[in-house]
Design an enzyme around this catalytic site. Sequence first.
Site, PDB file in Angstrom:
ATOM      1  N   ASP A 223       0.838  -1.197   0.000  1.00 27.18           N
ATOM      2  CA  ASP A 223       0.000   0.000   0.000  1.00 27.18           C
ATOM      3  C   ASP A 223       0.882   1.260   0.000  1.00 27.18           C
ATOM      4  O   ASP A 223       0.588   2.237  -0.680  1.00 27.18           O
ATOM      5  CB  ASP A 223      -0.914  -0.027   1.231  1.00 27.18           C
ATOM      6  CG  ASP A 223      -1.992   1.029   1.150  1.00 27.18           C
ATOM      7  OD1 ASP A 223      -2.828   0.943   0.225  1.00 27.18           O
ATOM      8  OD2 ASP A 223      -1.978   1.948   1.984  1.00 27.18           O
ATOM      9  N   LYS A 227       1.533   4.440  -3.042  1.00 32.94           N
ATOM     10  CA  LYS A 227       1.572   5.893  -2.843  1.00 32.94           C
ATOM     11  C   LYS A 227       2.818   6.504  -3.473  1.00 32.94           C
ATOM     12  O   LYS A 227       2.775   7.597  -4.054  1.00 32.94           O
ATOM     13  CB  LYS A 227       1.488   6.207  -1.342  1.00 32.94           C
ATOM     14  CG  LYS A 227       0.133   5.778  -0.750  1.00 32.94           C
ATOM     15  CD  LYS A 227       0.072   5.917   0.763  1.00 32.94           C
ATOM     16  CE  LYS A 227      -1.216   5.255   1.273  1.00 32.94           C
ATOM     17  NZ  LYS A 227      -1.302   5.204   2.742  1.00 32.94           N
TER      18      LYS A 227
END
Lengths: 365, 365
Positions: A223, A227
């Site tokens: 995750d 980003k």
Amino acid sequence: MALPATTTRRRTLAVGLIGPGRVGSALLDQLRATQPRLARAGLELKLCGVAASKRMWLDSDDPALNGRSDSAQTWRPSDLNEFVDHVRGIDGRHALLIDCSANDTVASRYAGWLAAGVHVVTPNKLAGSGPLTRWQAIRAACASGMRFRYEATVCAGLPVVQTLRDLLDTGDELLSVEGMFSGTLAWLCNRHDGSQPFSALVREAHTLGYTEPDPRDDLSGMDVARKLVILAREAGWPLSLENVEVQSLVPAELAALPVDEFMLRLDQLDASMAARLADARAQGGVLRHHAHLDAHGRASVKLAVLPTGHPFAHTRLTDNVVQFTTRRYRDNPLLVQGPGAGPEVTAAGIFADVLRIAEGLEVRA
Amino acid sequence: MALPATTTRRRTLAVGLIGPGRVGSALLDQLRATQPRLARAGLELKLCGVAASKRMWLDSDDPALNGRSDSAQTWRPSDLNEFVDHVRGIDGRHALLIDCSANDTVASRYAGWLAAGVHVVTPNKLAGSGPLTRWQAIRAACASGMRFRYEATVCAGLPVVQTLRDLLDTGDELLSVEGMFSGTLAWLCNRHDGSQPFSALVREAHTLGYTEPDPRDDLSGMDVARKLVILAREAGWPLSLENVEVQSLVPAELAALPVDEFMLRLDQLDASMAARLADARAQGGVLRHHAHLDAHGRASVKLAVLPTGHPFAHTRLTDNVVQFTTRRYRDNPLLVQGPGAGPEVTAAGIFADVLRIAEGLEVRA
């Protein structure tokens, strides 16, 4: 200055929300609560529909809007084509879709919607960090003046994507990005002081709801890597997820287990985490989950030993933090810090994107 | 996403710059350097004039633009009325004045310019922190849709005013602001460790050019107080400078001396600063120059003892930092940190404001 109170320039933006989950619902609450103020500023955000995975509501179905006495809202089976056509309307009005689903199929529709004259805002990381060709198609579809915004994909409501955008648009040059993009991993690293095994902290975070239902979704670092990909592409660097060096905290032999079994074998993380901590201390530093991107396009997500004078050594327990080093901010980088998750702040990040698009609308009759 | 490359929506914004000093010149450099990219994005920022205090240049005077062979630019005596009329033009084009002067008379003109249909951007704190009635007149003059923006008045290019604006516009509620808004005072406090007297640090900062020519302009705290007033008014609180509790580091008996004499008597600051430092250490904290604003409209600028775990205890030498505590960011505030002064980053803050206004322009023939 506040949204100007204007009577001469009224704008209406038709809004359709896809994915009325926790974030979507928080956004609907915020839209409702601010409606009077927006109206005074000459802006109407007109909610025309809400689409969940199975059912959808269209404002044309609303008995109250049709003068019928039955006040119950009517839901019908979801059909995304019908939904988007409805939000676009037939009168050439300004229209915006907000995708709060976490659905890759929905992300695959963005380019088509933009090309058809509909703005898109999303907190969904799948488009920004997914296949590069899909991302490029989305960018190309904005050529007609439509806007695609996604501030909430990185650190929720913190001003991260817009800040980078402003640096670049004013002619600055990005040299590197450093960040801690996972509140969960920040909490685990901050609390991991040797007084208890790492697995105990993971269990505690899991019980407190700080982790995803399967903590490996946090511990894998993927995750965070997403980003980093979003920020790299924002800077014009064609990074893909598979080119990020991601160090997972999950041993390979635990990666494929059912979650219950993984939780039972959590203590297999302890020895290596204890060794990492001892190593950090031997170096006189602190252990942090650190994302890094440089101007050569190299990107990594891993545990790093940072000196105690590093700004990331003193963050609050679950804070996210990002630091941009640029040509103008070379000696002292620009740093943004704060909570990077939660429905309300994520919804506010989406809402700020919506307002930025609304500011740029031309008045249409 | 980058400024969209669009061929269908071309916008032109006529720009006049007042005050071509260090910041204004840096801005002109940035505008020139980014022109090709802006053009690809369908935006033309057309520099129509530059006004210094005594002379001004109008693009109509430019021999190159008039097909004359003489390539020297022509300057004429400054006349602000003529200047503004020229930038506005006669064809109803979008026009913007950028005030990089530090001139109160110029700030008194903003409301009139806005009412006449000209956008205004400034790094000049005088309007935002000056008389409340003038400020209110400027706000009222924006009712016709004109924009007044001033990001660079607080912490130069750091995203501070826009961040607060977004919080409020999305329905959040400001509870308090904490900040260190003076790079000079941050440097002095960071370096003030007892190894040398405070006066020696002030002399060093003066020699390095970290202070204003008269260091009392920094030490008085008034510049910091102005930034607090600007943020308070942004939140809708009618604060005035005279209601900020400002603790000057300059003893009253030195306040009115000629600057040379003040510099000779600097050591009169030392005893009290040494005592403050000893007090901070006795409390186990650090001494910082701290600005604070709460939801009751109470505002203060003073030396404060902060716990060593406070984020302001670990900033880089000359960094500015601001921390917003809001209803949504109550437990963990939102923090922005970095260099808060310097021509290039200040110019970039102005430029970002210009781009925000340009994004909102309607296409005119």
